[in-house]
Design a protein around this motif. Structure first.
Motif, PDB file in Angstrom:
ATOM      1  N   VAL A 189     -61.216 -20.869 -97.163  1.00 29.65           N
ATOM      2  CA  VAL A 189     -62.398 -21.057 -98.013  1.00 29.65           C
ATOM      3  C   VAL A 189     -63.122 -19.749 -98.306  1.00 29.65           C
ATOM      4  N   LEU A 190     -62.934 -18.776 -97.448  1.00 22.73           N
ATOM      5  CA  LEU A 190     -63.635 -17.517 -97.661  1.00 22.73           C
ATOM      6  C   LEU A 190     -62.891 -16.648 -98.676  1.00 22.73           C
ATOM      7  N   GLY A 191     -61.646 -17.052 -98.979  1.00 27.88           N
ATOM      8  CA  GLY A 191     -60.853 -16.262 -99.913  1.00 27.88           C
ATOM      9  C   GLY A 191     -60.478 -14.912 -99.344  1.00 27.88           C
ATOM     10  N   ASP A 192     -60.547 -14.787 -98.058  1.00 26.51           N
ATOM     11  CA  ASP A 192     -60.271 -13.497 -97.434  1.00 26.51           C
ATOM     12  C   ASP A 192     -59.863 -13.765 -95.986  1.00 26.51           C
ATOM     13  N   LEU A 193     -58.553 -13.680 -95.703  1.00 24.42           N
ATOM     14  CA  LEU A 193     -58.072 -13.999 -94.361  1.00 24.42           C
ATOM     15  C   LEU A 193     -58.724 -13.115 -93.296  1.00 24.42           C
ATOM     16  N   GLY A 194     -58.845 -11.836 -93.636  1.00 25.52           N
ATOM     17  CA  GLY A 194     -59.423 -10.873 -92.678  1.00 25.52           C
ATOM     18  C   GLY A 194     -60.843 -11.240 -92.300  1.00 25.52           C
ATOM     19  N   LEU A 195     -61.605 -11.699 -93.284  1.00 26.77           N
ATOM     20  CA  LEU A 195     -63.001 -12.065 -93.024  1.00 26.77           C
ATOM     21  C   LEU A 195     -63.070 -13.233 -92.033  1.00 26.77           C
ATOM     22  N   GLY A 196     -62.116 -14.169 -92.150  1.00 25.78           N
ATOM     23  CA  GLY A 196     -62.051 -15.285 -91.218  1.00 25.78           C
ATOM     24  C   GLY A 196     -61.936 -14.797 -89.777  1.00 25.78           C
ATOM     25  N   TYR A 197     -61.053 -13.820 -89.575  1.00 28.59           N
ATOM     26  CA  TYR A 197     -60.918 -13.256 -88.233  1.00 28.59           C
ATOM     27  C   TYR A 197     -62.216 -12.613 -87.776  1.00 28.59           C
ATOM     28  N   ALA A 198     -62.871 -11.913 -88.690  1.00 29.12           N
ATOM     29  CA  ALA A 198     -64.110 -11.224 -88.335  1.00 29.12           C
ATOM     30  C   ALA A 198     -65.184 -12.222 -87.895  1.00 29.12           C
ATOM     31  N   VAL A 199     -65.242 -13.372 -88.583  1.00 30.03           N
ATOM     32  CA  VAL A 199     -66.243 -14.390 -88.203  1.00 30.03           C
ATOM     33  C   VAL A 199     -65.971 -14.877 -86.773  1.00 30.03           C
ATOM     34  N   ALA A 200     -64.689 -15.156 -86.500  1.00 27.77           N
ATOM     35  CA  ALA A 200     -64.321 -15.607 -85.156  1.00 27.77           C
ATOM     36  C   ALA A 200     -64.600 -14.513 -84.116  1.00 27.77           C
ATOM     37  N   PHE A 201     -64.256 -13.284 -84.487  1.00 26.31           N
ATOM     38  CA  PHE A 201     -64.488 -12.155 -83.585  1.00 26.31           C
ATOM     39  C   PHE A 201     -65.983 -12.031 -83.258  1.00 26.31           C
ATOM     40  N   GLY A 202     -66.814 -12.174 -84.279  1.00 25.77           N
ATOM     41  CA  GLY A 202     -68.266 -12.102 -84.071  1.00 25.77           C
ATOM     42  C   GLY A 202     -68.742 -13.137 -83.067  1.00 25.77           C
ATOM     43  N   MET A 203     -68.157 -14.338 -83.157  1.00 30.83           N
ATOM     44  CA  MET A 203     -68.562 -15.395 -82.211  1.00 30.83           C
ATOM     45  C   MET A 203     -68.187 -15.017 -80.787  1.00 30.83           C
ATOM     46  N   VAL A 204     -66.987 -14.449 -80.642  1.00 36.51           N
ATOM     47  CA  VAL A 204     -66.550 -14.048 -79.302  1.00 36.51           C
ATOM     48  C   VAL A 204     -67.500 -12.987 -78.738  1.00 36.51           C
ATOM     49  N   ILE A 205     -67.920 -12.044 -79.622  1.00 35.58           N
ATOM     50  CA  ILE A 205     -68.852 -11.000 -79.180  1.00 35.58           C
ATOM     51  C   ILE A 205     -70.159 -11.635 -78.683  1.00 35.58           C
ATOM     52  N   VAL A 206     -70.699 -12.549 -79.505  1.00 40.38           N
ATOM     53  CA  VAL A 206     -71.956 -13.203 -79.111  1.00 40.38           C
ATOM     54  C   VAL A 206     -71.780 -13.920 -77.769  1.00 40.38           C
ATOM     55  N   MET A 207     -70.679 -14.651 -77.625  1.00 39.24           N
ATOM     56  CA  MET A 207     -70.458 -15.403 -76.386  1.00 39.24           C
ATOM     57  C   MET A 207     -70.271 -14.469 -75.195  1.00 39.24           C
ATOM     58  N   THR A 208     -69.626 -13.328 -75.438  1.00 41.88           N
ATOM     59  CA  THR A 208     -69.438 -12.371 -74.348  1.00 41.88           C
ATOM     60  C   THR A 208     -70.798 -11.848 -73.869  1.00 41.88           C
ATOM     61  N   VAL A 209     -71.647 -11.494 -74.834  1.00 43.30           N
ATOM     62  CA  VAL A 209     -72.989 -11.028 -74.476  1.00 43.30           C
ATOM     63  C   VAL A 209     -73.721 -12.111 -73.683  1.00 43.30           C
ATOM     64  N   VAL A 210     -73.573 -13.356 -74.142  1.00 41.37           N
ATOM     65  CA  VAL A 210     -74.220 -14.479 -73.458  1.00 41.37           C
ATOM     66  C   VAL A 210     -73.750 -14.571 -72.000  1.00 41.37           C
ATOM     67  N   MET A 211     -72.436 -14.519 -71.805  1.00 41.46           N
ATOM     68  CA  MET A 211     -71.919 -14.686 -70.450  1.00 41.46           C
ATOM     69  C   MET A 211     -72.306 -13.516 -69.544  1.00 41.46           C
ATOM     70  N   ILE A 212     -72.310 -12.310 -70.107  1.00 38.67           N
ATOM     71  CA  ILE A 212     -72.707 -11.156 -69.304  1.00 38.67           C
ATOM     72  C   ILE A 212     -74.183 -11.285 -68.924  1.00 38.67           C
ATOM     73  N   GLY A 213     -74.994 -11.624 -69.920  1.00 31.43           N
ATOM     74  CA  GLY A 213     -76.423 -11.806 -69.652  1.00 31.43           C
ATOM     75  C   GLY A 213     -76.659 -12.850 -68.582  1.00 31.43           C
ATOM     76  N   TYR A 214     -75.914 -13.961 -68.697  1.00 32.27           N
ATOM     77  CA  TYR A 214     -76.067 -15.039 -67.724  1.00 32.27           C
ATOM     78  C   TYR A 214     -75.714 -14.571 -66.322  1.00 32.27           C
ATOM     79  N   SER A 215     -74.563 -13.874 -66.206  1.00 32.18           N
ATOM     80  CA  SER A 215     -74.133 -13.512 -64.850  1.00 32.18           C
ATOM     81  C   SER A 215     -75.034 -12.442 -64.240  1.00 32.18           C
ATOM     82  N   VAL A 216     -75.539 -11.521 -65.086  1.00 36.00           N
ATOM     83  CA  VAL A 216     -76.455 -10.501 -64.563  1.00 36.00           C
ATOM     84  C   VAL A 216     -77.734 -11.168 -64.032  1.00 36.00           C
ATOM     85  N   LEU A 217     -78.299 -12.067 -64.827  1.00 35.16           N
ATOM     86  CA  LEU A 217     -79.538 -12.731 -64.413  1.00 35.16           C
ATOM     87  C   LEU A 217     -79.299 -13.632 -63.204  1.00 35.16           C
ATOM     88  N   GLN A 218     -78.126 -14.252 -63.187  1.00 34.30           N
ATOM     89  CA  GLN A 218     -77.792 -15.134 -62.084  1.00 34.30           C
ATOM     90  C   GLN A 218     -77.724 -14.352 -60.770  1.00 34.30           C
TER      91      GLN A 218
END
Lengths: 298, 260, 358
Positions: free
Chosen positions: A261-290
């Motif tokens: 739907v984005l008309g750009d295969l590469g952009l699709g990967y970038a969107v997924a990659f961005g989510m992984v980055i956000v989730m990684t930050v979340v998990m690191i933040g969680y474990s540090v605070l924990q």
């Protein structure tokens, strides 16, 4: 090699034992590589690859930054995650505190834990339908409220938009909060209340100077985890809105998977990659605070 | 606790109970309305008689069981071996078992589809890929449950005792270690079962028959049947959690939620 | 006027009486221990003084003012808990200054008082550490400083040494006593450890099943236990069943072996009474040199070396008695199985009625 390791392998020479021992965990590593690490790394690699030539590029990331549709999806995902993380954290904490320290009968605690275990896993498609049955324009609660002359749909509420979806997300957010904040509340020792009262403090002062600062790392850590929980959620939103009304980042990825739907295969990967980055930050933040919280609550 | 505090406690609890039960109540009542003007179990009968249900519900059970078997066969020996022989591998293994939390299901399936849908790795249509995917999704719960179970028993001493009695590795693993972490394995297994039975994303995008996509389809095409299916799904989760409580005899530790 | 008066205190929880008819008057600056086994009501009584529990009946008066129903934050008593109860989110200095901060004292006044308290417990170097960075003994000293910083009227200590190692326990208890004397503060110290109570207190209140068994100085409680429970609970004790054969003479019969006791012990007894007879191990000695009122044939059964003391178990008739003798490098110990004679004075033979308890 430590003493204890030598002791449990009396028949073998230590050096060869070591290399053979690593062989024992190879099935796991091969499995994890094939079905987790390699597919995930595909996303990362292709984000930085030109879809046609295969050469290194930052084009996909730049396109992501410029695409208002994708940015809108991220922003909506972040908004709903913040709202439901805060809502879930506050409500979940109050519930857990009420059940554990609120002077309620003991069975309330174990009941709450069971409910929370069920509710935090009761997500996705069935959850979406349960709220359709409750709060859609013909839902049970909608009808009840209509009967007393209060039509929520006249006041701008829609189950299928932001606040409706937030309300549905809360169903798995606050039980998760109950489950993960419980150890921290259990860690609040009764002597701390007594010690602070003994030193002249009021209940409010106890909360302000003692309980709240002690709980703060746990509260923040759990809120961050709730954020990630909502941020990665897909099935609930997909089933509730059919994937059209709410353009969350996960919905965009789902649509991209069904057809480009984005008309750009590469952009699709970038969107997924961005989510992984956000989730990684979340998990690191969680474990540090924990870790910080555990230091105090030991 | 002061009296005002108790009132507030009840207030929040009642609010929580309402939040929890109202959607279920609405769904349940709705599921009974398939026949006009009377309450009936017609919707449930319709669901059970639906050939699509008869295909997809057992399919989900099959995926769950295969996932649990795969998870036990891979994770128990690994967790055992890491504790016993290669404690150095521990941080790496733990990090990997937590990775599924970092990769949301939709992102994960995106990676799977894109990785395994072109030659020479064209296995995207194999049911094995779905089971492997579910095994990965269940890994954080299963591995942690097993590892916690192993921590509670003295792996080292048990192994040495078995060795001194002449047991081989197979005997040690299947006759000594497995029975001793049975409760943890079962808790992890039922949790995995609940998660896989309700999982939508992987099954949908790997185009395999499963229960959750079936409910999604019902929602689009039917009125009362999805309510019945939702109640069935909820009952399954409740049963799994109930079993976990009974066999574990204590509260589950914090579970980080599954595939939403 | 007495500093602290507990009058007719009782406490019930849902029909169970945990403290009954408790009466005690404490002088300004006195160090009183509540001693007893777990569940005897000592901690409950202390918590009533602190205000964490309200008595079912009775009154508590401090400095002439009744405080029975005052909330804990308006009593100005300092409490030390078994598990330290330091606030984990505050440094040592912040913990000590907490009460003063609550009272809204000025920064400089707080700092001055905190420094003074740190000097008192010799932890100046640790002012900016967090509790989890300190050892148990250090944490408990901080807790002491925190309680004292507020200049409380009374210091309450709820088994403050139980969580500590044996050596620290001994050194900290003398430190607590020294600080208490220096500040002249009234203190109540709850413990189940009789040695602790004996070593630290001006007076001991021995409690059992919610009741006061005896109130007295350590000397009185140890040497003149008023009840069988006190005799057994405080110190080690040899105890055996016997019968009064002549109350005028103070003669007892234990399985055919005759013991002589003092007139004091025979008050209210008459010939034929079944009684319990008790002797402290250190009151027994070998009869080789100096023979006292009782001289008894015995067989050496066991010898236990306890460091400063050697405990010798002897069999007199069918009863086993422990005898403690001071250790010295030239001590000639008997052999197990040897026949010998032990002796004790008539005052050492204590008489109680009824069954043994502890």
């Amino acid at each position: 090699m430590s003493q204890s390791q030598k002791r449990d392998a009396p028949k073998a020479r230590p050096v060869s034992q070591m290399s053979w021992a690593w062989l024992g965990v190879m099935p796991f590593f091969i499995f994890a590589f094939m079905f987790l690490l390699y597919p995930s790394s595909t996303i990362v690699v292709r984000t930085f690859q030109d879809a046609e030539t295969g050469s290194f590029t930052l084009k996909n990331i730049i396109n992501l930054m410029r695409d208002p549709y994708v940015l809108g999806a991220y922003s909506l995902s972040i908004k709903i995650s913040i709202v439901t993380a805060l809502g879930g954290a506050i409500f979940g904490f109050l519930l857990a505190y009420a059940a554990i320290r609120g002077g309620l009968p003991r069975f309330m605690r174990s009941s709450l834990m069971t409910f929370s275990g069920v509710a935090s896993n009761f997500a996705g498609v069935p959850l979406a339908f349960a709220f359709i049955a409750l709060l859609s324009p013909t839902g049970m609660l909608t009808n009840w409220l209509k009967a007393v002359g209060f039509n929520i749909y006249d006041y701008g509420f829609t189950l299928f938009k932001f606040w409706g979806l937030s309300l549905v997300y809360m169903y798995f957010q606050f039980p998760l909060m109950v489950l993960i904040i419980t150890p921290a509340i259990d860690g609040l020792r009764r002597e701390w209340v007594e010690a602070s009262e003994n030193l002249g403090a009021t209940t409010f002062q106890y909360w302000r100077y003692v309980a709240f600062p002690i709980l703060l790392p746990s509260l923040l850590g759990c809120t961050i985890l709730l954020f990630g929980n909502a941020f990665g959620a897909f099935a609930t939103a997909q089933a509730l809105t059919g994937g059209s009304a709410m353009n969350l980042a996960t919905i965009v990825i789902g649509a991209q998977l069904r057809g480009d739907v984005l008309g750009d295969l590469g952009l699709g990967y970038a969107v997924a990659f961005g989510m992984v980055i956000v989730m990684t930050v979340v998990m690191i933040g969680y474990s540090v605070l924990q870790r910080r919280a555990e230091r105090w609550l030991k | 606790m002061k009296r005002g505090g108790v009132i507030w406690s009840w207030f929040w609890m009642i609010l929580g109970i309402l939040y929890f039960f109202l959607p279920l109540l609405a769904t349940f009542i709705f599921s009974l309305k398939a026949v006009k003007d009377v309450y009936s179990f017609k919707a449930y009968v319709n669901v059970f008689n639906d050939p699509a249900f008869q295909l997809r519900f057992p399919a989900s059970i099959l995926w769950s069981v295969l996932t649990i078997i795969a998870a036990i066969l891979i994770f128990v020996p690994t967790a055992y071996w890491v504790r016993l022989k290669v404690p150095k591998a521990r941080p790496v293994v733990e990090l990997i078992t937590l990775l599924p939390f970092v990769v949301p299901a939709i992102v994960y399936v995106f990676g799977l589809v894109r990785t395994y849908s072109q030659p020479p790795l064209l296995i995207v249509n194999s049911p094995a890929l779905l089971v492997a995917g579910y095994t990965i999704l269940s890994m954080p719960y299963m591995y942690r449950a097993i590892d916690t179970g192993l921590r509670a028993i003295d792996v080292q001493t048990l192994t040495e005792a078995a060795q001194s009695l002449g047991a081989g590795w197979g005997t040690i693993l299947f006759r000594v270690i497995f029975p001793n972490v049975r409760v943890s394995i079962l808790s992890g297994a039922f949790l995995s079962f609940a998660i896989v039975m309700g999982e939508y994303t992987l099954a949908q995008y790997l185009a395999k028959p499963a229960f959750a996509p079936y409910i999604a389809l019902l929602i689009q095409n039917k009125a009362y049947e999805p309510a019945a299916a939702t109640i069935i799904s909820f009952t399954l989760i409740w049963a799994c959690m109930g079993i976990i409580q009974v066999i574990g005899g204590q509260e589950q530790s914090g579970q980080i939620a599954g595939g939403h | 006027m007495k500093h602290l008066i507990l009058k007719n205190i009782s406490k019930e929880y849902g029909g169970t009486t945990v403290v009954r008819d408790f009466n005690l008057e404490i002088e300004q600056g006195e160090f009183v221990s509540f001693l007893g086994p777990s569940g005897c009501g000592k901690t409950t009584t202390l918590r009533m003084v602190a205000g964490f529990e309200m008595p079912t009946t009775g009154t508590i008066t401090m400095n002439g003012a009744e405080i029975t129903n005052n909330p804990p934050n308006q009593r100005n008593v300092g409490m030390i808990f078994q598990a330290y109860a330091l606030f984990p989110n505050m440094t040592v200095a912040q913990n000590i200054g907490f009460g003063l901060k609550i009272r809204k004292e000025t920064e400089s006044a707080i700092k001055e008082r905190v420094d003074e308290m740190l000097a008192l417990i010799s932890l100046q170097k640790h002012a900016n550490k967090y509790p989890y960075q300190l050892s148990g003994g250090q944490q408990q000293r901080v807790a002491l400083a925190r309680a004292l910083a507020n200049r409380p009227q009374v210091l309450l200590l709820d088994e403050p040494l139980s969580a500590l190692d044996a050596k620290i326990r001994v050194s900290l208890r003398s430190e607590i006593r020294a600080i208490q004397k220096k500040m002249g503060i009234t203190a109540i110290f709850v413990t189940h450890d009789q040695e602790e109570a004996l070593s630290i207190s001006d007076r001991i209140v021995v409690m059992y099943e919610g009741r006061i068994e005896q109130v007295g100085t350590p000397f009185q409680v140890y040497n003149f236990p008023e009840t069988n429970f006190v005799a057994n609970f405080v110190g080690t004790l040899n105890s055996a069943e016997a019968e009064v054969v002549d109350s005028a003479q103070g003669l007892l019969n234990m399985d055919g072996i005759q013991f002589k006791t003092s007139q004091e012990e025979m008050k209210g007894r008459s010939t034929g009474d079944k009684i319990r007879m008790s002797i402290r191990p250190e009151r027994l000695s070998f009869a080789a040199e100096l023979k006292k009122d009782n001289v008894l044939d015995c067989v050496i059964e066991n010898i236990t070396f306890l460091g400063s003391v050697v405990r010798i178990q002897v069999k007199i008739g069918n009863a086993r008695f422990n005898m403690d003798t001071f250790n010295n490098p030239f001590l000639e110990l008997p052999k197990i199985g040897d026949k010998s004679q032990v002796t004790c004075s008539q005052e050492a033979v204590l008489v109680y009625s009824g069954e043994a308890t502890a």
